[in-house]
Design an enzyme around this catalytic site. Structure first.
Site, short mmCIF file in Angstrom:
data_model
loop_
_atom_site.label_atom_id
_atom_site.label_comp_id
_atom_site.label_asym_id
_atom_site.label_seq_id
_atom_site.Cartn_x
_atom_site.Cartn_y
_atom_site.Cartn_z
N ASP A 166 0.91 -0.95 0.13
CA ASP A 166 0.21 0.01 -0.09
C ASP A 166 0.85 1.00 0.05
OD1 ASP A 166 -3.25 0.41 1.09
OD2 ASP A 166 -2.09 2.07 1.02
N GLU A 190 -14.79 -9.51 -5.92
CA GLU A 190 -15.15 -9.82 -4.57
C GLU A 190 -16.67 -9.51 -4.09
OE1 GLU A 190 -15.80 -7.71 -2.15
OE2 GLU A 190 -15.74 -5.83 -3.33
N PHE A 191 -17.14 -10.45 -3.40
CA PHE A 191 -18.30 -10.39 -2.85
C PHE A 191 -18.37 -10.33 -1.46
CE2 PHE A 191 -18.41 -12.68 -6.98
CZ PHE A 191 -19.69 -11.81 -7.74
N GLU A 223 -18.83 -6.56 4.64
CA GLU A 223 -17.84 -5.94 5.92
C GLU A 223 -18.49 -6.57 6.89
OE1 GLU A 223 -17.27 -1.74 5.84
OE2 GLU A 223 -16.61 -1.70 3.79
N PHE A 261 -31.89 -9.87 2.40
CA PHE A 261 -32.00 -8.35 1.61
C PHE A 261 -33.37 -7.86 1.33
CE2 PHE A 261 -27.86 -6.64 0.79
CZ PHE A 261 -27.31 -7.51 1.47
N LYS A 277 -35.11 -6.44 4.38
CA LYS A 277 -35.07 -5.75 5.59
C LYS A 277 -35.28 -4.33 5.48
CE LYS A 277 -34.56 -6.73 10.02
NZ LYS A 277 -35.94 -6.18 10.13
N ALA A 278 -36.59 -3.82 5.66
CA ALA A 278 -37.00 -2.34 5.52
C ALA A 278 -36.08 -1.49 6.57
CB ALA A 278 -38.54 -2.28 5.51
N CYS A 317 -19.72 0.45 -1.04
CA CYS A 317 -20.28 -0.52 -2.33
C CYS A 317 -21.64 -0.09 -3.28
CB CYS A 317 -20.15 -1.99 -2.13
SG CYS A 317 -18.68 -2.40 -1.68
N LYS A 327 -21.97 3.51 -4.70
CA LYS A 327 -21.11 3.65 -5.63
C LYS A 327 -21.24 2.93 -6.73
CE LYS A 327 -16.94 1.75 -4.81
NZ LYS A 327 -16.40 0.90 -5.72
C1 UDX Z 1 -21.94 -5.35 -0.22
C2 UDX Z 1 -22.32 -6.91 -1.01
O1 UDX Z 1 -23.24 -7.10 0.08
C3 UDX Z 1 -21.01 -7.62 -1.22
O2 UDX Z 1 -21.31 -8.70 -1.98
C4 UDX Z 1 -20.14 -6.53 -2.04
O3 UDX Z 1 -19.03 -7.07 -2.29
C5 UDX Z 1 -19.88 -5.14 -1.29
O4 UDX Z 1 -20.94 -4.61 -1.08
P1 UDX Z 1 -21.60 -4.42 2.21
O5 UDX Z 1 -21.42 -2.95 1.55
O6 UDX Z 1 -20.43 -4.91 3.06
O7 UDX Z 1 -21.56 -5.60 1.04
O8 UDX Z 1 -22.77 -4.54 2.82
P2 UDX Z 1 -24.10 -5.27 3.07
O9 UDX Z 1 -24.36 -6.22 4.09
O10 UDX Z 1 -24.58 -5.95 1.74
O11 UDX Z 1 -25.05 -4.22 3.14
C6 UDX Z 1 -25.43 -2.96 2.53
C7 UDX Z 1 -26.49 -1.94 2.99
O12 UDX Z 1 -27.67 -2.43 2.93
C8 UDX Z 1 -26.25 -1.69 4.36
O13 UDX Z 1 -26.45 -0.34 4.52
C9 UDX Z 1 -27.50 -2.34 5.00
O14 UDX Z 1 -27.77 -1.63 6.30
C10 UDX Z 1 -28.46 -2.26 3.85
N1 UDX Z 1 -29.45 -3.23 4.06
C11 UDX Z 1 -28.93 -4.81 3.73
C12 UDX Z 1 -30.72 -3.11 4.25
O15 UDX Z 1 -31.09 -1.96 4.29
N2 UDX Z 1 -31.82 -3.77 4.11
C13 UDX Z 1 -31.27 -5.25 3.84
O16 UDX Z 1 -32.29 -6.27 3.85
C14 UDX Z 1 -30.03 -5.57 3.59
#
Ligand code: UDX
Length: 428
Positions: free
Chosen positions: A30, A149-150, A153, A247, A249-250, A258, A261
């Site tokens: 880095d 990557e998936f 965090e 996914f 969840k309201a 991610c 962006k």
């Molecule tokens: C996400 C993707 O899941 C991952 O595959 C990708 O590589 C990077 O982006 P991350 O940003 O870590 O991962 O968070 P994630 O757990 O997916 O949640 C994203 C956002 O969605 C959060 O703000 C979370 O609060 C919100 N969310 C998620 C909801 O509001 N409702 C849901 O049902 C699920």
């Protein structure tokens, strides 16, 4: 195998450490000297559960450096894990990726595989290839691979070692063989496709997940207007295997480094290719409106906000992370402050980072200190410790027993029974 990782953010560091756990020798690079200094002294620059243990366990297999040369020379596979932030017009800023490609080209001394791990628009692999061709000093062969990557965090280590799938976008048999060898120990399905399809899988997946969230948030608003309960609606929808329960969840909308962006970038690249992806524009709009509606909910409950004290629980964009990038909390706190409210806040991990954004709000040591003499408590992140709160104590500490919950962590009926004015998302 010998692997170089360029970029030690969430993605790069997790990838490097997990590849060492799989038995490979890894050099993580880095250009941020402070970050590398920290890593060399055994401190993690980020909070990611499980990562510290794996670093310690594999320390003999991981090296850190600030010199890109160390990631290239002597390594067979080089991962590009640098940031691709949004430009003001929504397009991704690919200048870091380009710079790294030029640097790699300088040190290329034998056949190597260059892997794009950062999320990039379709056709970036072609650009990386052209750039390396242009700047390489030695006449050596190389392959560019897309391996998105998936990682989520908070569960990144688990997601790396036990993924739903591994996507490998390649243009040569040689690169395919090496990539399959790299991930040999991981038993998940491996999808080998062309680089463009791999790049699109990433943007399409994240945009689809963002669509799911905006969809359920729109349904939550209809629930509020009609008297239905979004949690029950989501349960009923999610049991249909074609829809799935995740996914749905309201809440107050998605944030993080991610989704916002990637949705922007996918809208942008679609437009550039000649297609108006209007569905995604609406997904983004619904997400932004969700925060506005939540602020209105606070105003509808407290009336004027001037000089009211609002206690905030949760600042990170989701639980189990200290990350506040694009967190709804930033937008909501900013707006509440503009309306004259005084803010007290607590988060188990994200306060250090939030202090840089809002140095002038009051940070508390625990949720009870937040509630003390506040006019209401507002929940912005569903940390599990908030579910276990002593609600009677919270009620006694508050000026008024009001909780406005942006993450639906409590049962409305139970809260009313306890004597709270309890407002949540899409349910009464
Ligand atoms: C996400 C993707 O899941 C991952 O595959 C990708 O590589 C990077 O982006 P991350 O940003 O870590 O991962 O968070 P994630 O757990 O997916 O949640 C994203 C956002 O969605 C959060 O703000 C979370 O609060 C919100 N969310 C998620 C909801 O509001 N409702 C849901 O049902 C699920």
């Amino acid at each position: 195998m010998r692997v170089g990782i360029i970029g030690c953010g969430y993605v790069g560091l997790t990838t490097g450490v997990c590849l060492a756990e799989l038995g490979h020798r890894v050099v993580c690079v880095d250009n941020d000297e402070e970050k590398i200094k920290k890593l060399l002294s055994g401190t993690l620059p980020i909070y990611e559960p499980g990562l510290d243990k794996l670093i310690k366990k594999n320390k003999n297999k991981i090296k850190f450096s600030t010199n890109i040369k160390d990631a290239v020379v002597n390594n067979e596979i080089i991962f590009i894990c640098v940031g691709t932030p949004s430009n003001p017009d929504g397009s991704p800023d690919l200048s870091y990726v380009e710079n790294v490609a030029r640097e790699i080209a300088k040190y290329l001394d034998s056949y190597k595989i260059i892997v794009e791990k950062s999320t990039v628009p379709v056709e970036t692999a072609d650009w990386i290839k052209k750039t390396i061709e242009r700047y390489k000093k030695n006449n050596v062969e190389f392959d560019v691979v897309s391996n998105p990557e998936f990682l989520r965090e908070g569960t990144a280590v688990h997601d790396f070692l036990y993924p739903d799938r591994i996507v490998i976008g390649v243009e040569s048999e040689k690169a395919k063989k090496s990539m399959l060898r790299l991930y040999q120990k991981i038993k998940s399905p491996k999808i080998v496709v062309d680089t463009k399809s791999a790049e699109l899988i990433k943007h399409a997946s994240n945009s689809f997940l963002a669509t799911k969230i905006s969809f359920i948030n729109a349904v939550a608003n209809i629930c509020e207007l009609s008297g239905a309960d979004v949690e029950k609606v989501a349960l009923g929808m999610g049991l249909d295997k074609r829809i799935g329960k995740d996914f749905l969840k309201a809440g107050i909308g998605y944030g993080g480094s991610c989704f916002p962006k990637d949705v922007n970038a996918f809208i942008w690249i679609s437009e550039k290719l000649g297609y108006d992806f209007s569905l995604l524009k609406e997904v983004k709009k619904i997400n932004e409106r969700q925060r506005e509606l939540f602020i209105k909910k606070i105003e509808d409950t407290l009336w004027t906000l001037k000089d009211k004290t609002i206690g905030i629980l949760g600042l990170s964009f989701k639980p189990n992370t200290d990350d506040i990038r694009e967190a709804p909390s930033i937008y909501i706190i900013k707006s509440l402050k503009e309306k004259g409210a005084k803010i007290k806040a607590y988060d188990p991990k994200a306060m250090v980072k939030m202090k840089q954004v809002f140095p002038d709000i009051t940070y508390c040591d625990n949720p009870y200190e937040v509630a003390k003499n506040s006019d209401c408590v507002v929940i912005l992140t569903e940390w599990s410790e908030f579910r276990k709160l002593d609600l009677k104590k919270i009620k006694n500490l508050l000026n008024q027993p009001i909780i406005i919950d942006g993450r639906n962590i409590f049962e409305p009926q139970k809260m009313t029974k306890l004597g709270f004015v309890y407002k949540c998302i899409g349910r009464k």
